[in-house]
Design an enzyme around this catalytic site. Sequence first.
Site, PDB file in Angstrom:
ATOM      1  CB  CYS A 184      -0.897   0.056   1.265  1.00 51.20           C
ATOM      2  SG  CYS A 184      -1.776   1.554   1.455  1.00 51.20           S
ATOM      3  CB  CYS A 187      -0.392   1.592   5.714  1.00 51.64           C
ATOM      4  SG  CYS A 187      -1.529   0.457   4.738  1.00 51.64           S
ATOM      5  CB  CYS A 204      -4.800  -1.441   2.313  1.00 49.31           C
ATOM      6  SG  CYS A 204      -4.960   0.130   3.296  1.00 49.31           S
ATOM      7  CG  HIS A 217      -4.529   3.950   3.161  1.00 51.93           C
ATOM      8  ND1 HIS A 217      -3.803   3.204   3.991  1.00 51.93           N
ATOM      9  CD2 HIS A 217      -5.085   4.959   4.239  1.00 51.93           C
ATOM     10  CE1 HIS A 217      -3.212   3.683   5.072  1.00 51.93           C
ATOM     11  NE2 HIS A 217      -4.138   4.828   5.316  1.00 51.93           N
ATOM     12  CB  CYS A 321     -17.549 -33.349  -9.998  1.00 48.41           C
ATOM     13  SG  CYS A 321     -16.878 -31.603 -10.614  1.00 48.41           S
ATOM     14  CG  HIS A 769     -17.068 -32.452 -14.534  1.00 46.83           C
ATOM     15  ND1 HIS A 769     -17.894 -32.192 -13.582  1.00 46.83           N
ATOM     16  CD2 HIS A 769     -17.047 -33.763 -15.325  1.00 46.83           C
ATOM     17  CE1 HIS A 769     -18.631 -33.573 -13.426  1.00 46.83           C
ATOM     18  NE2 HIS A 769     -18.056 -34.254 -14.479  1.00 46.83           N
TER      19      HIS A 769
END
Length: 809
Positions: A184, A187, A204, A217, A321, A769
């Site tokens: 960030c 920070c 962030c 932020h 599945c 699948h």
Amino acid sequence: MNPMDLLRSNLSRVRIPEPTNRIFKQECCVSFDTPRSEGGLFVDLNSFLAYGKDHVGWNFEKTGNPVYLHIKQTRKLVAPEDRPSKKPTLLAIGVEGGFDNNEAEYDETHRIVILPEYVTLSCPSVELPEKVRLAVDAILMAEGAERKEQVAAWTADKKQTSAYAMNLQQIDNGVIIPPSGWKCAKCDKRDNLWLNLTDGMILCGRRNWDGTGGNNHAVEHYKETGYPLAVKLGTITSDLEGADVFSYPEDDSVVDPLLAQHLAFFGIDFSSLQKTEMTTAERELDQNTNFDWNRIQESGQDVEPLFGPGYTGLVNLGNSCYLAATMQVMFSTHAFCTRFYTLEPLKAAFEAAPADPTVDLNMQLTKLAHGLLSGKYSVPAQEKDAAANAAPATDTKQEGIPPRMFKAVIAASHPEFSSMRQQDALEFFLHFVDQVERVHSGKPEVDPTKSFKFGIEERISCPSGKVAYNRRLDYILSLGIPLDEATNKEELAAFQKLKMERISEGKDVTNEEIVRPRVPLEACLATFSAPEELPDFYSTALKAKTTATKSAGLTSFPDYLVLHMRKFVMEAGWVPKKLDGYIDVPDIIDISHMRSKGLQPGEELLPEGGPGDEVQSNKPVANKDIVSQLVSMGFNHLHCEKAVVNTSNAGVEEAMNWLLSHMDDPDIDMPLSQETQCAAIDQSKVETLLSFGFSEEVARNALKASGGDIEKATDWIFNNPDASTSSDMDAATSSTAQTPADAGLPDGGGKYRLFGIVSHIGTSTQCGHYVAHILKDGRWVIFNDNKVGASVDPPKEMGYLYFFERLNS
């Protein structure tokens, strides 16, 4: 006594359900009988649990509850013209506008039954006591709420296209987003990060109510600038439709049709995307999926349906599945069949279960085993659209059994498996064996999962000439796929040439022309044992960081060996990619050469680290780049560091596999510094064990074997009364010796026969699948949810998980 007087005399055992009570009326708690079964279903009017005709007597014997609501459903015969088929307009089942699942219609009848004589009374009836009428009405009314929950789970939320996407203004400020190491801008947060698509700021996310999450932020930046769209880093894959794009002014997750263009503006390379409306995943599906899908499901093959004991299908509950394929393989092993079928009668499991058997894993595993292996439910299904006044025809497939109660129990401690989303079959397998092992913690001698467990020994060689040995236990052997070891390199080169020619002509290659690398399984096994460098290894002999060499082997060979093929890798542009290749897997393999040799004559162990050493363990420092890439995928930072450390900085893929295998470890949240202290053996814990009367050497060995856990150390001492008091129990002195941790595990020769394959089709393990192929009675059988048949051409080269059974020498 007449029936009504008998009922009145038992009114004290009848309860009117409260809104919070769980009511079961669709399936027996100990079998897969339903109201549509021959004997119907009996709902206990005291506990609101349901039982089939063969099991309601057990409940009476156990609880003494005599009054039951009997529900019986009889199928109506409806002419096809009475049920017009409508085109679905909503991604849902069983709701207006959704898919018509062609569910047959049923007449439902009710009776009151009093045990043990099975005295019956008509229902509904004004003569019934009011308490009974209220109880019955509440039970029958509850079906509406249950139906709504089922529909809600199926209905998909559809994101809307953002009004701000098409005309989004982007600021050319020279910002280029690197592939990893994000933080960030305001920070130190390194997770939950959002990239603003206007100015390229990485900030962030929002703070959660409990203080977790970000520091707000990103949203504060929107309030200051008005820049509307942001995408969450870590959710961007080759399938851009899966990216999490948020619109602040619209306050919702949205679709950005120009996301590839907006990301490319900041140097995030998606040049592999074609300039069409198709995403990468859609193009991949268009080119390859039809072939792969048909291959693993054997579509188009003349598959003979199979019925009878051991050939029972599992109903897909909605993206389940992964569970079905895994459980079919597990209940094809002698270990699980014996534990939960041969030696565990249904009645014994029911009598041992708590008051509510639906929440007992042992009961539900026994129920599932008897459902799959008895053959009772493996019969041809009735045609859904049989014509009126005609005898019901039979289909070539079976209805199968729905593993609802088992799924609810096994998923209770795992929120992802509780959802209707697709999951990773590997992650489910590891979670399953962990839960079964916990159930057997008091009686490990009958634990079927130990047949899958084996020891791994890592040998670390330091430039000082000294060595260290580390051991761990595992259930799977996770293998890389070395595409450079492909045996069809000439064909691949010719295909690449053809592909380039087609591209230059503006054309695509056809499915029939695609050539994939074919890699021998032996080459994949070799990647596990091959020596690798550890660049940041701290040598306690040299008192400095150096480059060491690590190799690995097995200390024991399990009854069942599970191989996981690492088909998903991280590309340079931090995009997860599925390796497009085949594995040539023989029916018989021999891994005898992979047995570890242990400490050899003439080898000298690295000294143990002392309290004053710079690093107190033989584990490297976590590579920050690897950690940041894992964190960007949404994993906890501490967990990521542990994964990177425990895989010796081998890479993102290896660390991710370790993470998925150890998410449920009891010490997963223990800080690394505390683990280091444990590695150095806490003297206070030694003294605690000394106070129990154990010798200091035994206490130290026990703490070392248990990772510093006193309770586990005590168990280790009692389970290993004759254990050596050698100063370093981690070092084996011969090629056949087992450590105390290995003691009790199966072991034998290294020859194995392939008996099970779980195949996957899709762009990631969380979509697509899964299908199982299993060797039964000398022939391969395909288990595709509720469809079971004789396999014509099992896709041995396309497995995601391979299951081998050790051959007796």
